[in-house]
Scaffold this active site. Structure first.
Site, PDB file in Angstrom:
ATOM      1  N   TYR A  15     -34.979  11.120 -17.645  1.00 35.47           N
ATOM      2  CA  TYR A  15     -35.273  11.982 -18.807  1.00 35.47           C
ATOM      3  C   TYR A  15     -36.170  13.138 -18.398  1.00 35.47           C
ATOM      4  O   TYR A  15     -35.831  14.308 -18.578  1.00 35.47           O
ATOM      5  CB  TYR A  15     -35.924  11.165 -19.928  1.00 35.47           C
ATOM      6  CG  TYR A  15     -36.551  12.029 -21.011  1.00 35.47           C
ATOM      7  CD1 TYR A  15     -35.760  12.916 -21.748  1.00 35.47           C
ATOM      8  CD2 TYR A  15     -37.918  11.988 -21.276  1.00 35.47           C
ATOM      9  CE1 TYR A  15     -36.331  13.730 -22.732  1.00 35.47           C
ATOM     10  CE2 TYR A  15     -38.485  12.784 -22.254  1.00 35.47           C
ATOM     11  CZ  TYR A  15     -37.693  13.663 -22.977  1.00 35.47           C
ATOM     12  OH  TYR A  15     -38.246  14.464 -23.943  1.00 35.47           O
ATOM     13  N   THR A  21     -41.236  18.876 -22.586  1.00 31.12           N
ATOM     14  CA  THR A  21     -42.018  17.669 -22.900  1.00 31.12           C
ATOM     15  C   THR A  21     -43.169  17.548 -21.906  1.00 31.12           C
ATOM     16  O   THR A  21     -43.041  17.965 -20.741  1.00 31.12           O
ATOM     17  CB  THR A  21     -41.151  16.397 -22.819  1.00 31.12           C
ATOM     18  OG1 THR A  21     -42.015  15.257 -22.945  1.00 31.12           O
ATOM     19  CG2 THR A  21     -40.402  16.275 -21.513  1.00 31.12           C
ATOM     20  N   ASP A  22     -44.259  16.947 -22.354  1.00 31.00           N
ATOM     21  CA  ASP A  22     -45.393  16.713 -21.443  1.00 31.00           C
ATOM     22  C   ASP A  22     -44.991  15.804 -20.281  1.00 31.00           C
ATOM     23  O   ASP A  22     -45.624  15.806 -19.228  1.00 31.00           O
ATOM     24  CB  ASP A  22     -46.560  16.079 -22.218  1.00 31.00           C
ATOM     25  CG  ASP A  22     -46.154  14.762 -22.861  1.00 31.00           C
ATOM     26  OD1 ASP A  22     -45.133  14.748 -23.586  1.00 31.00           O
ATOM     27  OD2 ASP A  22     -46.827  13.749 -22.632  1.00 31.00           O
ATOM     28  N   GLU A  23     -43.898  15.034 -20.486  1.00 30.23           N
ATOM     29  CA  GLU A  23     -43.516  14.064 -19.443  1.00 30.23           C
ATOM     30  C   GLU A  23     -43.071  14.727 -18.142  1.00 30.23           C
ATOM     31  O   GLU A  23     -42.983  14.071 -17.112  1.00 30.23           O
ATOM     32  CB  GLU A  23     -42.440  13.122 -19.974  1.00 30.23           C
ATOM     33  CG  GLU A  23     -42.998  12.238 -21.070  1.00 30.23           C
ATOM     34  CD  GLU A  23     -42.055  11.117 -21.464  1.00 30.23           C
ATOM     35  OE1 GLU A  23     -41.419  10.531 -20.580  1.00 30.23           O
ATOM     36  OE2 GLU A  23     -41.962  10.841 -22.669  1.00 30.23           O
ATOM     37  N   LYS A  82     -35.418  17.222 -18.031  1.00 29.46           N
ATOM     38  CA  LYS A  82     -36.182  18.198 -18.830  1.00 29.46           C
ATOM     39  C   LYS A  82     -36.865  19.196 -17.893  1.00 29.46           C
ATOM     40  O   LYS A  82     -36.924  20.390 -18.181  1.00 29.46           O
ATOM     41  CB  LYS A  82     -37.229  17.494 -19.709  1.00 29.46           C
ATOM     42  CG  LYS A  82     -36.664  16.644 -20.826  1.00 29.46           C
ATOM     43  CD  LYS A  82     -35.920  17.436 -21.884  1.00 29.46           C
ATOM     44  CE  LYS A  82     -36.852  18.262 -22.747  1.00 29.46           C
ATOM     45  NZ  LYS A  82     -36.111  18.909 -23.874  1.00 29.46           N
TER      46      LYS A  82
HETATM   47  N1  LIG Z   1     -40.066  13.093 -29.900  1.00 29.99           N
HETATM   48  C1  LIG Z   1     -41.039  13.330 -29.041  1.00 29.99           C
HETATM   49  O1  LIG Z   1     -42.067  12.625 -29.002  1.00 29.99           O
HETATM   50  C2  LIG Z   1     -40.942  14.503 -28.093  1.00 29.99           C
HETATM   51  C3  LIG Z   1     -42.050  14.796 -27.290  1.00 29.99           C
HETATM   52  C4  LIG Z   1     -41.977  15.895 -26.428  1.00 29.99           C
HETATM   53  C5  LIG Z   1     -40.827  16.662 -26.371  1.00 29.99           C
HETATM   54  N2  LIG Z   1     -39.755  16.337 -27.144  1.00 29.99           N
HETATM   55  C6  LIG Z   1     -38.546  17.193 -27.040  1.00 29.99           C
HETATM   56  O2  LIG Z   1     -38.335  17.739 -28.331  1.00 29.99           O
HETATM   57  C7  LIG Z   1     -36.929  17.883 -28.570  1.00 29.99           C
HETATM   58  C8  LIG Z   1     -36.544  17.152 -29.832  1.00 29.99           C
HETATM   59  O3  LIG Z   1     -36.932  15.799 -29.726  1.00 29.99           O
HETATM   60  P1  LIG Z   1     -36.575  14.719 -30.859  1.00 29.99           P
HETATM   61  O4  LIG Z   1     -37.544  13.620 -30.738  1.00 29.99           O
HETATM   62  O5  LIG Z   1     -36.398  15.422 -32.151  1.00 29.99           O
HETATM   63  O6  LIG Z   1     -35.152  14.213 -30.301  1.00 29.99           O
HETATM   64  P2  LIG Z   1     -34.049  13.354 -31.070  1.00 29.99           P
HETATM   65  O7  LIG Z   1     -33.458  12.444 -30.038  1.00 29.99           O
HETATM   66  O8  LIG Z   1     -34.566  12.791 -32.348  1.00 29.99           O
HETATM   67  O9  LIG Z   1     -32.964  14.467 -31.485  1.00 29.99           O
HETATM   68  C9  LIG Z   1     -32.130  15.112 -30.546  1.00 29.99           C
HETATM   69  C10 LIG Z   1     -31.024  15.791 -31.332  1.00 29.99           C
HETATM   70  O10 LIG Z   1     -30.183  16.469 -30.368  1.00 29.99           O
HETATM   71  C11 LIG Z   1     -28.816  16.192 -30.712  1.00 29.99           C
HETATM   72  N3  LIG Z   1     -28.026  16.281 -29.463  1.00 29.99           N
HETATM   73  C12 LIG Z   1     -28.063  15.450 -28.398  1.00 29.99           C
HETATM   74  N4  LIG Z   1     -27.197  15.866 -27.457  1.00 29.99           N
HETATM   75  C13 LIG Z   1     -26.621  17.005 -27.936  1.00 29.99           C
HETATM   76  C14 LIG Z   1     -25.656  17.905 -27.428  1.00 29.99           C
HETATM   77  N5  LIG Z   1     -25.101  17.737 -26.211  1.00 29.99           N
HETATM   78  N6  LIG Z   1     -25.308  18.972 -28.190  1.00 29.99           N
HETATM   79  C15 LIG Z   1     -25.851  19.154 -29.425  1.00 29.99           C
HETATM   80  N7  LIG Z   1     -26.751  18.321 -29.960  1.00 29.99           N
HETATM   81  C16 LIG Z   1     -27.139  17.255 -29.226  1.00 29.99           C
HETATM   82  C17 LIG Z   1     -28.829  14.790 -31.316  1.00 29.99           C
HETATM   83  O11 LIG Z   1     -27.687  14.547 -32.119  1.00 29.99           O
HETATM   84  C18 LIG Z   1     -30.130  14.825 -32.113  1.00 29.99           C
HETATM   85  O12 LIG Z   1     -29.921  15.336 -33.415  1.00 29.99           O
HETATM   86  C19 LIG Z   1     -36.222  17.340 -27.333  1.00 29.99           C
HETATM   87  O13 LIG Z   1     -35.891  18.444 -26.494  1.00 29.99           O
HETATM   88  C20 LIG Z   1     -37.268  16.458 -26.669  1.00 29.99           C
HETATM   89  O14 LIG Z   1     -37.071  16.404 -25.268  1.00 29.99           O
HETATM   90  C21 LIG Z   1     -39.795  15.269 -28.003  1.00 29.99           C
END
Ligand SMILES: NC(=O)c1ccc[n+]([C@@H]2O[C@H](COP(=O)([O-])OP(=O)(O)OC[C@H]3O[C@@H](n4cnc5c(N)ncnc54)[C@H](O)[C@@H]3O)[C@@H](O)[C@H]2O)c1
Length: 182
Positions: free
Chosen positions: A158, A133-135, A162
């Site tokens: 968080y 993540t950019d964070e 990451k």
């Molecule tokens: N959404 C954003 O804006 C954003 C931005 C930058 C990076 N990301 C990264 O992208 C990825 C996906 O983000 P998202 O928004 O789809 O997240 P989300 O929270 O919607 O989905 C996360 C998924 O991971 C599953 N999960 C959680 N813990 C788990 C475990 N221990 N074992 C198996 N599954 C597990 C959850 O059930 C869920 O389906 C993440 O790694 C996040 O850090 C997201």
């Protein structure tokens, strides 16, 4: 007959993961296995209507090392996309433990299993794609941008977890043995 490319997508029932799964399966040569523990953020409805002959859902935790090892052995993935994460900043401030577990230990277990998979004769084209993540770079003001060379400056549990996972994925004991250069 087309050679299938097998993708293991962790967190595939989440917001971004489920869109990635649908995009991957739009290719006729793609097979996708989702590993997701269905926390409050995961939703099986996101995965409805996918082609059953090329899609498998496994309900499980990326921290479960025996399960992860078994999945690599059964499915022999060509690519692992690691999207499973605890992903909400406010929740990480209220209760950081689950973030350390999933984001750090879970990523470590996936990397360890990938190392074993390669030792056991995993595909030459194997890739491990870790989603960050950019964070991890901190916060921007009204202007500016980050690059991959920006110094890490996480500012919440968080982003700290990451960042830790990024370093594991890039580290000398993992990257060189797991992520072959393109
Ligand atoms: N959404 C954003 O804006 C954003 C931005 C930058 C990076 N990301 C990264 O992208 C990825 C996906 O983000 P998202 O928004 O789809 O997240 P989300 O929270 O919607 O989905 C996360 C998924 O991971 C599953 N999960 C959680 N813990 C788990 C475990 N221990 N074992 C198996 N599954 C597990 C959850 O059930 C869920 O389906 C993440 O790694 C996040 O850090 C997201």
């Amino acid at each position: 007959m087309q050679t299938k490319v097998t993708h293991l997508v962790t967190g595939g029932a989440g917001f971004i993961g489920s869109n990635l799964v649908a995009t991957l399966l739009a290719r006729a040569d793609a097979r996708v296995v989702v590993l997701d523990s269905l926390t409050y953020a995961g939703n099986l409805d996101n995965l409805e209507g996918l082609p059953g002959d090329r899609f498998r859902f496994v309900h499980g935790d990326i921290c479960d090392a025996p399960l992860v090892r078994r999945l690599y052995a059964e499915e022999k993935p060509d690519v692992v996309f690691n999207l499973a994460a605890e992903s909400h900043v406010d929740r990480s401030i209220d209760g950081p433990r689950a973030f350390v577990e999933t984001n750090v230990r879970g990523t470590f277990e996936l990397l360890e299993a990938a190392r074993a998979h390669l030792k056991d004769g995993g595909s030459e084209r194997f890739r491990f794609v870790h989603v960050s993540t950019d964070e991890v770079f901190g916060s921007l003001g009204a202007s500016g941008f980050f690059t991959e060379r920006t110094a890490y400056q996480p500012s919440s549990p968080y982003s700290a977890t990451k960042a830790a996972a990024d370093h594991l994925a890039r580290g000398p004991t993992t990257t060189r043995s797991v992520c072959r250069p393109s």
